[in-house]
Write a protein that holds these residues in place. Sequence first.
Motif, PDB file in Angstrom:
ATOM      1  N   ALA A  24     -28.423   0.968 -83.488  1.00 37.51           N
ATOM      2  CA  ALA A  24     -28.394   1.191 -82.046  1.00 37.51           C
ATOM      3  C   ALA A  24     -28.173  -0.111 -81.282  1.00 37.51           C
ATOM      4  CB  ALA A  24     -29.683   1.861 -81.584  1.00 37.51           C
ATOM      5  N   ASP A  25     -28.654  -1.212 -81.833  1.00 36.15           N
ATOM      6  CA  ASP A  25     -28.533  -2.511 -81.159  1.00 36.15           C
ATOM      7  C   ASP A  25     -27.428  -3.376 -81.760  1.00 36.15           C
ATOM      8  OD1 ASP A  25     -29.747  -2.986 -83.586  1.00 36.15           O
ATOM      9  OD2 ASP A  25     -31.265  -4.344 -82.796  1.00 36.15           O
ATOM     10  N   THR A  30     -22.594  -7.729 -86.158  1.00 40.44           N
ATOM     11  CA  THR A  30     -23.422  -6.879 -87.016  1.00 40.44           C
ATOM     12  C   THR A  30     -22.588  -6.301 -88.155  1.00 40.44           C
ATOM     13  OG1 THR A  30     -24.845  -6.262 -85.167  1.00 40.44           O
ATOM     14  CG2 THR A  30     -24.859  -4.799 -87.072  1.00 40.44           C
ATOM     15  N   PRO A  31     -23.043  -6.468 -89.399  1.00 39.28           N
ATOM     16  CA  PRO A  31     -22.326  -5.861 -90.525  1.00 39.28           C
ATOM     17  C   PRO A  31     -22.504  -4.344 -90.509  1.00 39.28           C
ATOM     18  CG  PRO A  31     -24.287  -7.008 -91.305  1.00 39.28           C
ATOM     19  CD  PRO A  31     -24.199  -7.247 -89.835  1.00 39.28           C
ATOM     20  N   ILE A  32     -21.416  -3.626 -90.720  1.00 36.63           N
ATOM     21  CA  ILE A  32     -21.440  -2.167 -90.714  1.00 36.63           C
ATOM     22  C   ILE A  32     -21.113  -1.671 -92.119  1.00 36.63           C
ATOM     23  CG2 ILE A  32     -20.439  -0.076 -89.704  1.00 36.63           C
ATOM     24  CD1 ILE A  32     -22.023  -1.854 -87.713  1.00 36.63           C
ATOM     25  N   HIS A  33     -21.890  -0.677 -92.539  1.00 34.68           N
ATOM     26  CA  HIS A  33     -21.722  -0.105 -93.880  1.00 34.68           C
ATOM     27  C   HIS A  33     -21.408   1.379 -93.786  1.00 34.68           C
ATOM     28  CE1 HIS A  33     -24.085  -3.759 -94.509  1.00 34.68           C
ATOM     29  NE2 HIS A  33     -23.490  -3.803 -95.680  1.00 34.68           N
ATOM     30  N   GLY A  66     -21.268   4.988 -81.716  1.00 33.76           N
ATOM     31  CA  GLY A  66     -21.189   4.967 -83.164  1.00 33.76           C
ATOM     32  C   GLY A  66     -20.703   6.247 -83.795  1.00 33.76           C
ATOM     33  N   ARG A  67     -20.361   7.235 -83.006  1.00 34.74           N
ATOM     34  CA  ARG A  67     -19.877   8.495 -83.545  1.00 34.74           C
ATOM     35  C   ARG A  67     -18.395   8.641 -83.217  1.00 34.74           C
ATOM     36  NH1 ARG A  67     -23.626  12.171 -85.261  1.00 34.74           N
ATOM     37  NH2 ARG A  67     -25.774  11.588 -84.846  1.00 34.74           N
ATOM     38  N   ILE A  68     -17.649   9.117 -84.193  1.00 38.07           N
ATOM     39  CA  ILE A  68     -16.217   9.359 -84.004  1.00 38.07           C
ATOM     40  C   ILE A  68     -16.039  10.846 -83.789  1.00 38.07           C
ATOM     41  CG2 ILE A  68     -13.943   9.255 -85.053  1.00 38.07           C
ATOM     42  CD1 ILE A  68     -15.001   6.859 -86.681  1.00 38.07           C
TER      43      ILE A  68
END
Length: 75
Positions: A24-25, A30-33, A66-68
Amino acid sequence: MTTQYLDHKLECPFCGVIRLNIPADAKPTTPIHCAECGEYLGTWDELQTDFEQQGGTDGVFRLDKGRIQKLNSSG
């Protein structure tokens, strides 16, 4: 013309799904997995840039919190 499929960084090259684990932050670094298999996909900034280059909010998909989401196409 915009394609109807996302590719590049948003689609996990390991399991083939588009499901991102985004805090959320999240900050640009920030690394995204992948939420499915856990593999590293890139930084939040890299993923947002890739999404925008594929049409962003003017394309077939929308990235929101964060949602597609696939947008309805007319015609």
